[in-house]
Design a protein around this motif. Sequence first.
Motif, PDB file in Angstrom:
ATOM      1  N   ARG A  93       0.817  -1.221   0.000  1.00  0.00           N
ATOM      2  CA  ARG A  93       0.000   0.000   0.000  1.00  0.00           C
ATOM      3  C   ARG A  93       0.845   1.263   0.000  1.00  0.00           C
ATOM      4  NH1 ARG A  93      -5.083  -1.226   3.953  1.00  0.00           N
ATOM      5  NH2 ARG A  93      -5.749  -3.105   2.899  1.00  0.00           N
ATOM      6  N   ALA A  94       2.111   1.136  -0.376  1.00  0.00           N
ATOM      7  CA  ALA A  94       3.016   2.276  -0.388  1.00  0.00           C
ATOM      8  C   ALA A  94       3.304   2.712  -1.818  1.00  0.00           C
ATOM      9  CB  ALA A  94       4.316   1.896   0.300  1.00  0.00           C
ATOM     10  N   PRO A  95       3.535   4.010  -2.042  1.00  0.00           N
ATOM     11  CA  PRO A  95       3.864   4.458  -3.390  1.00  0.00           C
ATOM     12  C   PRO A  95       5.247   3.967  -3.825  1.00  0.00           C
ATOM     13  CG  PRO A  95       3.986   6.295  -1.839  1.00  0.00           C
ATOM     14  CD  PRO A  95       3.460   5.113  -1.088  1.00  0.00           C
ATOM     15  N   ASP A  96       5.386   3.687  -5.110  1.00  0.00           N
ATOM     16  CA  ASP A  96       6.659   3.249  -5.679  1.00  0.00           C
ATOM     17  C   ASP A  96       7.311   4.354  -6.509  1.00  0.00           C
ATOM     18  OD1 ASP A  96       6.546   0.453  -4.767  1.00  0.00           O
ATOM     19  OD2 ASP A  96       4.783   0.390  -6.052  1.00  0.00           O
ATOM     20  N   LEU A  97       6.491   5.166  -7.165  1.00  0.00           N
ATOM     21  CA  LEU A  97       6.968   6.299  -7.957  1.00  0.00           C
ATOM     22  C   LEU A  97       6.299   7.580  -7.483  1.00  0.00           C
ATOM     23  CD1 LEU A  97       6.742   5.104 -11.694  1.00  0.00           C
ATOM     24  CD2 LEU A  97       8.816   5.426 -10.347  1.00  0.00           C
ATOM     25  N   HIS A  98       7.023   8.679  -7.552  1.00  0.00           N
ATOM     26  CA  HIS A  98       6.442  10.009  -7.331  1.00  0.00           C
ATOM     27  C   HIS A  98       6.801  10.836  -8.557  1.00  0.00           C
ATOM     28  CE1 HIS A  98       6.552  14.118  -5.118  1.00  0.00           C
ATOM     29  NE2 HIS A  98       5.442  13.966  -5.817  1.00  0.00           N
ATOM     30  N   ILE A  99       5.776  11.275  -9.277  1.00  0.00           N
ATOM     31  CA  ILE A  99       5.958  12.099 -10.461  1.00  0.00           C
ATOM     32  C   ILE A  99       5.468  13.493 -10.095  1.00  0.00           C
ATOM     33  CG2 ILE A  99       5.328  12.407 -12.877  1.00  0.00           C
ATOM     34  CD1 ILE A  99       4.503   9.262 -12.596  1.00  0.00           C
ATOM     35  N   THR A 100       6.340  14.468 -10.188  1.00  0.00           N
ATOM     36  CA  THR A 100       5.963  15.825  -9.845  1.00  0.00           C
ATOM     37  C   THR A 100       6.098  16.704 -11.082  1.00  0.00           C
ATOM     38  OG1 THR A 100       6.344  17.656  -8.316  1.00  0.00           O
ATOM     39  CG2 THR A 100       8.273  16.355  -8.900  1.00  0.00           C
ATOM     40  N   ILE A 122      14.910   9.376 -10.724  1.00  0.00           N
ATOM     41  CA  ILE A 122      15.075   8.417 -11.825  1.00  0.00           C
ATOM     42  C   ILE A 122      14.461   8.965 -13.113  1.00  0.00           C
ATOM     43  CG2 ILE A 122      15.271   6.374 -10.354  1.00  0.00           C
ATOM     44  CD1 ILE A 122      12.300   5.801 -10.971  1.00  0.00           C
ATOM     45  N   SER A 123      14.434  10.270 -13.247  1.00  0.00           N
ATOM     46  CA  SER A 123      13.866  10.899 -14.441  1.00  0.00           C
ATOM     47  C   SER A 123      14.559  10.421 -15.712  1.00  0.00           C
ATOM     48  CB  SER A 123      13.978  12.418 -14.347  1.00  0.00           C
ATOM     49  OG  SER A 123      13.287  12.901 -13.226  1.00  0.00           O
ATOM     50  N   ASP A 124      15.856  10.138 -15.638  1.00  0.00           N
ATOM     51  CA  ASP A 124      16.603   9.704 -16.814  1.00  0.00           C
ATOM     52  C   ASP A 124      16.241   8.293 -17.282  1.00  0.00           C
ATOM     53  OD1 ASP A 124      17.711   8.547 -14.547  1.00  0.00           O
ATOM     54  OD2 ASP A 124      19.779   8.687 -15.268  1.00  0.00           O
ATOM     55  N   ARG A 125      15.469   7.531 -16.499  1.00  0.00           N
ATOM     56  CA  ARG A 125      15.077   6.167 -16.891  1.00  0.00           C
ATOM     57  C   ARG A 125      13.840   6.149 -17.785  1.00  0.00           C
ATOM     58  NH1 ARG A 125      15.407   2.205 -11.825  1.00  0.00           N
ATOM     59  NH2 ARG A 125      14.726   0.769 -13.428  1.00  0.00           N
ATOM     60  N   ASP A 126      13.233   7.297 -18.025  1.00  0.00           N
ATOM     61  CA  ASP A 126      12.055   7.421 -18.898  1.00  0.00           C
ATOM     62  C   ASP A 126      10.884   6.562 -18.415  1.00  0.00           C
ATOM     63  OD1 ASP A 126      10.747   8.620 -21.031  1.00  0.00           O
ATOM     64  OD2 ASP A 126      11.250   6.997 -22.402  1.00  0.00           O
ATOM     65  N   CYS A 127      10.695   6.503 -17.096  1.00  0.00           N
ATOM     66  CA  CYS A 127       9.573   5.757 -16.522  1.00  0.00           C
ATOM     67  C   CYS A 127       8.238   6.446 -16.790  1.00  0.00           C
ATOM     68  CB  CYS A 127       9.746   5.607 -15.008  1.00  0.00           C
ATOM     69  SG  CYS A 127      11.089   4.535 -14.531  1.00  0.00           S
ATOM     70  N   LEU A 142       5.473   3.791 -17.843  1.00  0.00           N
ATOM     71  CA  LEU A 142       5.835   2.400 -18.121  1.00  0.00           C
ATOM     72  C   LEU A 142       5.691   1.627 -16.816  1.00  0.00           C
ATOM     73  CD1 LEU A 142       9.014   2.739 -20.347  1.00  0.00           C
ATOM     74  CD2 LEU A 142       6.821   1.760 -21.008  1.00  0.00           C
ATOM     75  N   PRO A 143       4.653   0.799 -16.693  1.00  0.00           N
ATOM     76  CA  PRO A 143       4.429   0.100 -15.421  1.00  0.00           C
ATOM     77  C   PRO A 143       5.574  -0.810 -14.998  1.00  0.00           C
ATOM     78  CG  PRO A 143       2.461   0.031 -16.788  1.00  0.00           C
ATOM     79  CD  PRO A 143       3.567   0.580 -17.635  1.00  0.00           C
ATOM     80  N   ASP A 144       6.331  -1.364 -15.946  1.00  0.00           N
ATOM     81  CA  ASP A 144       7.418  -2.286 -15.605  1.00  0.00           C
ATOM     82  C   ASP A 144       8.761  -1.574 -15.397  1.00  0.00           C
ATOM     83  OD1 ASP A 144       5.747  -4.457 -15.645  1.00  0.00           O
ATOM     84  OD2 ASP A 144       6.244  -5.031 -17.697  1.00  0.00           O
ATOM     85  N   CYS A 145       8.752  -0.274 -15.249  1.00  0.00           N
ATOM     86  CA  CYS A 145       9.987   0.493 -15.118  1.00  0.00           C
ATOM     87  C   CYS A 145      10.843   0.048 -13.932  1.00  0.00           C
ATOM     88  CB  CYS A 145       9.644   1.969 -14.993  1.00  0.00           C
ATOM     89  SG  CYS A 145      11.075   3.025 -14.806  1.00  0.00           S
ATOM     90  N   LEU A 146      10.213  -0.274 -12.809  1.00  0.00           N
ATOM     91  CA  LEU A 146      10.961  -0.680 -11.610  1.00  0.00           C
ATOM     92  C   LEU A 146      10.967  -2.182 -11.401  1.00  0.00           C
ATOM     93  CD1 LEU A 146       9.756   2.057  -9.101  1.00  0.00           C
ATOM     94  CD2 LEU A 146      11.818   2.029 -10.497  1.00  0.00           C
ATOM     95  N   GLY A 147      10.377  -2.928 -12.308  1.00  0.00           N
ATOM     96  CA  GLY A 147      10.255  -4.369 -12.179  1.00  0.00           C
ATOM     97  C   GLY A 147       8.869  -4.784 -12.650  1.00  0.00           C
ATOM     98  N   PRO A 148       8.609  -6.073 -12.722  1.00  0.00           N
ATOM     99  CA  PRO A 148       7.306  -6.531 -13.217  1.00  0.00           C
ATOM    100  C   PRO A 148       6.140  -5.952 -12.404  1.00  0.00           C
ATOM    101  CG  PRO A 148       8.820  -8.371 -12.996  1.00  0.00           C
ATOM    102  CD  PRO A 148       9.482  -7.180 -12.371  1.00  0.00           C
TER     103      PRO A 148
END
Length: 187
Positions: A93-100, A122-127, A142-148
């Motif tokens: 129930r915790a956030p994995d990405l924060h996009i600001t 991790i802006s350079d990873r194009d997530c 990209l939902p799989d940016c940090l893993g499946p």
Amino acid sequence: MTFLQSRPIRLTAAAAALVAATGVLTAPSAAAATPVQRTYTDPADPGAAYDIRSLTLRSAPAANTRAKVVVKHARRVRVGDATDVWVNLDADRAPDLHITAYSFSEYAVFRARSFTRDGRDISDRDCARVSMAGRRTVVRLLPDCLGPSRRYAVSVRTSRDDRPPRAVDWAPARRAFTGKVWSYQPA
């Protein structure tokens, strides 16, 4: 009081196994309840600096394509408007990405530790990619940016840099996630 009313009902192991096997008391699976799109409408908030009116999550059409989050606002974007999107990509129930995002097309993407703490940029990873135009903020991720990732959910906050912190607006609620949608549309 009769005999049956005074005694609690106990299921034997065989009866419990029969109930479980027939599925009478089982809930539908999470997979059956997960849609490819969800839309939330947010009531007008006259005190909000940049009012959210609706929030739509859409699954990515196929692997290696982007899922989409569309935030509709009560007015057109102006200089000073900000949108923060926290994304939950896994089963916790915790956030994995924060996009600001800030005013039109300036944005950054962070690994999230919580709603109040960011990890590495991790802006350079194009997530994710963000555009703010007209009455919409569109996040493509990209939902799989940090893993499946099988399913994802979001929490959105909007604000203005010239307004006090109480003028923020959250959707669906303060530090709460939407229901999940598929990360990728099922085949």
